[in-house]
Design a protein around this motif. Structure first.
Motif, PDB file in Angstrom:
ATOM      1  N   VAL A   1       5.715  27.519  10.723  1.00 28.15           N
ATOM      2  CA  VAL A   1       5.958  28.505   9.594  1.00 28.15           C
ATOM      3  C   VAL A   1       7.059  27.904   8.529  1.00 28.15           C
ATOM      4  CG1 VAL A   1       5.357  30.791  10.973  1.00 28.15           C
ATOM      5  CG2 VAL A   1       7.828  29.762  10.771  1.00 28.15           C
ATOM      6  N   ALA A   2       6.983  26.530   8.355  1.00 25.18           N
ATOM      7  CA  ALA A   2       7.843  25.902   7.572  1.00 25.18           C
ATOM      8  C   ALA A   2       6.968  24.627   7.002  1.00 25.18           C
ATOM      9  CB  ALA A   2       9.272  25.562   8.358  1.00 25.18           C
ATOM     10  N   VAL A   3       7.291  24.510   5.702  1.00 26.03           N
ATOM     11  CA  VAL A   3       6.930  23.167   5.186  1.00 26.03           C
ATOM     12  C   VAL A   3       8.020  22.345   4.270  1.00 26.03           C
ATOM     13  CG1 VAL A   3       4.496  23.950   4.963  1.00 26.03           C
ATOM     14  CG2 VAL A   3       6.030  24.328   3.272  1.00 26.03           C
ATOM     15  N   ASP A   4       7.735  21.109   4.093  1.00 26.89           N
ATOM     16  CA  ASP A   4       8.495  20.301   3.280  1.00 26.89           C
ATOM     17  C   ASP A   4       7.632  19.804   2.337  1.00 26.89           C
ATOM     18  OD1 ASP A   4      10.674  20.557   5.044  1.00 26.89           O
ATOM     19  OD2 ASP A   4      10.435  18.637   6.079  1.00 26.89           O
ATOM     20  N   LEU A   5       8.008  20.125   0.980  1.00 21.99           N
ATOM     21  CA  LEU A   5       7.170  19.883  -0.315  1.00 21.99           C
ATOM     22  C   LEU A   5       7.876  18.805  -1.096  1.00 21.99           C
ATOM     23  CD1 LEU A   5       6.613  23.653  -1.191  1.00 21.99           C
ATOM     24  CD2 LEU A   5       5.117  22.056   0.140  1.00 21.99           C
ATOM     25  N   GLY A   6       6.733  18.060  -1.899  1.00 22.02           N
ATOM     26  CA  GLY A   6       7.535  17.232  -2.879  1.00 22.02           C
ATOM     27  C   GLY A   6       6.785  17.221  -4.001  1.00 22.02           C
TER      28      GLY A   6
END
Length: 349
Positions: free
Chosen positions: A297-302
């Motif tokens: 339930v978590a993402v790292d975005l760029g």
């Protein structure tokens, strides 16, 4: 000097002029309108022969002959059969020419409009034929039209009726061409897309809430791949089904705004991956077994979202919560561990 006789494109039957074509009641509008044009050659010939200018059927005006010497005066009284500008005939002729073009070229023209054009064209054609028969009779008999006849109430009424009918046909053609134009709707604005997707996310929230408990019984970072959902716009990245569904909707809105999809650098993270991340980032990474990445339930975005103050980050902070996604308080610029790139999901409602 003897004026040459006028040869007209028709044949006589008895004492009446028989047009070469008649509009049949059973013919289709496209054929019928084309048939109504049969009298145009006859009308144009008469108009050209009996007027001092050139008939311009496309504009319905009488164009003066340019560069030509004026004809020498003639003693022959029949040389002035008709000398008035027959603008009514030319206007009617132009309307029929246009009717033929519109009906033939407008494939999407509704049947009802075709029928209206057909009836008006038939009426106008019949009026032109009657007018041409009168002109032909005078030309054949070489009988001049007196000034009194040219200005008579009957003649003026006929011209007015012809002009009125031509104008009615022109209005029908204007409406037909306007309705036949395909107007392409403008694409929705990014704001409209975001609103539409947020509405869909809200409606879907209750239905997909069942996925919140779908991973019960599995340890953090120990979830089988088959229990997770792939992201269509980020190859190899997976999330819990409800989190993935709402991120998909958020991505549609984001793409409408920025012209590209969200850049996902990390999503579900296995326990072993969390151990490696903790080893490399230290305090900045959660303790293995406690990371929301381990629950899918978590993402790292760029690609712009990873920096505070950018247009991408600002847009996400405003709209992402409508989809259940947000940069948690602890990860914001004034939080205890600022991480603009880290976003977490919580079910809506």
């Amino acid at each position: 000097m003897i004026a040459p006789r006028l040869t007209l494109p028709w044949r006589r039957t008895g004492s009446r002029v028989a047009p070469r074509h008649r509009i049949g009641a059973t013919r289709s509008p496209r054929t019928a309108v084309g048939g109504a044009m049969a009298g145009l050659a006859l009308t144009a010939a008469v108009a050209t022969a009996v007027t001092p200018g050139i008939a311009d059927a496309e504009t319905g005006t009488l164009a003066e002959t340019r560069g030509a010497a004026s004809p020498a005066p003639s003693d022959d009284p029949t040389a002035s059969v008709v000398t008035s500008d027959d603008s009514a005939t030319l206007t009617a002729t132009a309307a029929l020419h246009r009717a033929e073009t519109v009906v033939q070229q407008t494939e999407s023209l509704p049947r009802k409009q075709e029928r209206r054009i057909e009836r008006r064209a038939e009426k106008l054609s019949a009026m032109l034929e009657t007018r041409s028969e009168a002109g032909a009779s005078r030309a054949a008999e070489r009988a001049p039209l007196s000034a009194a006849d040219q200005g008579s109430a009957t003649t003026k009424a006929t011209e007015k009726s012809l002009t009125t009918t031509a104008q009615e046909l022109t209005k029908l053609l204007d409406r037909a061409q306007t309705s036949a134009v395909d107007v392409e709707a403008a694409p929705p604005t990014p704001r409209e897309v975001a609103k539409e997707q947020a509405t869909k996310a809200e409606k879907a929230a209750k239905k997909i809430s069942r996925h919140a408990d779908s991973l019960d019984g599995f340890a953090n970072g120990k979830i089988p791949g088959g229990k997770l959902k792939n992201l269509s716009f980020a190859k190899g990245e997976t999330l819990r089904a409800d989190a993935a569904a709402q991120l998909e909707r958020l991505n549609v809105a984001y793409r409408a705004k920025f012209g590209r999809s969200l850049s996902v650098n990390d999503s579900y993270r296995s326990y072993s991956s969390q151990v490696a991340t903790r080893a490399s980032k230290g305090y900045m990474a959660a303790v293995p077994g406690y990371s929301n990445h381990g629950w899918g339930v978590a993402v790292d975005l760029g690609d712009g979202v990873e920096s505070f103050g950018t247009a991408e980050y600002t847009w996400m902070r405003k709209h992402a919560p409508e989809f259940g996604w947000d940069n948690p308080a602890w990860a914001r610029a004034d939080g205890r561990k600022p991480e603009a790139w880290h976003w977490e999901y919580k079910p809506i409602g």
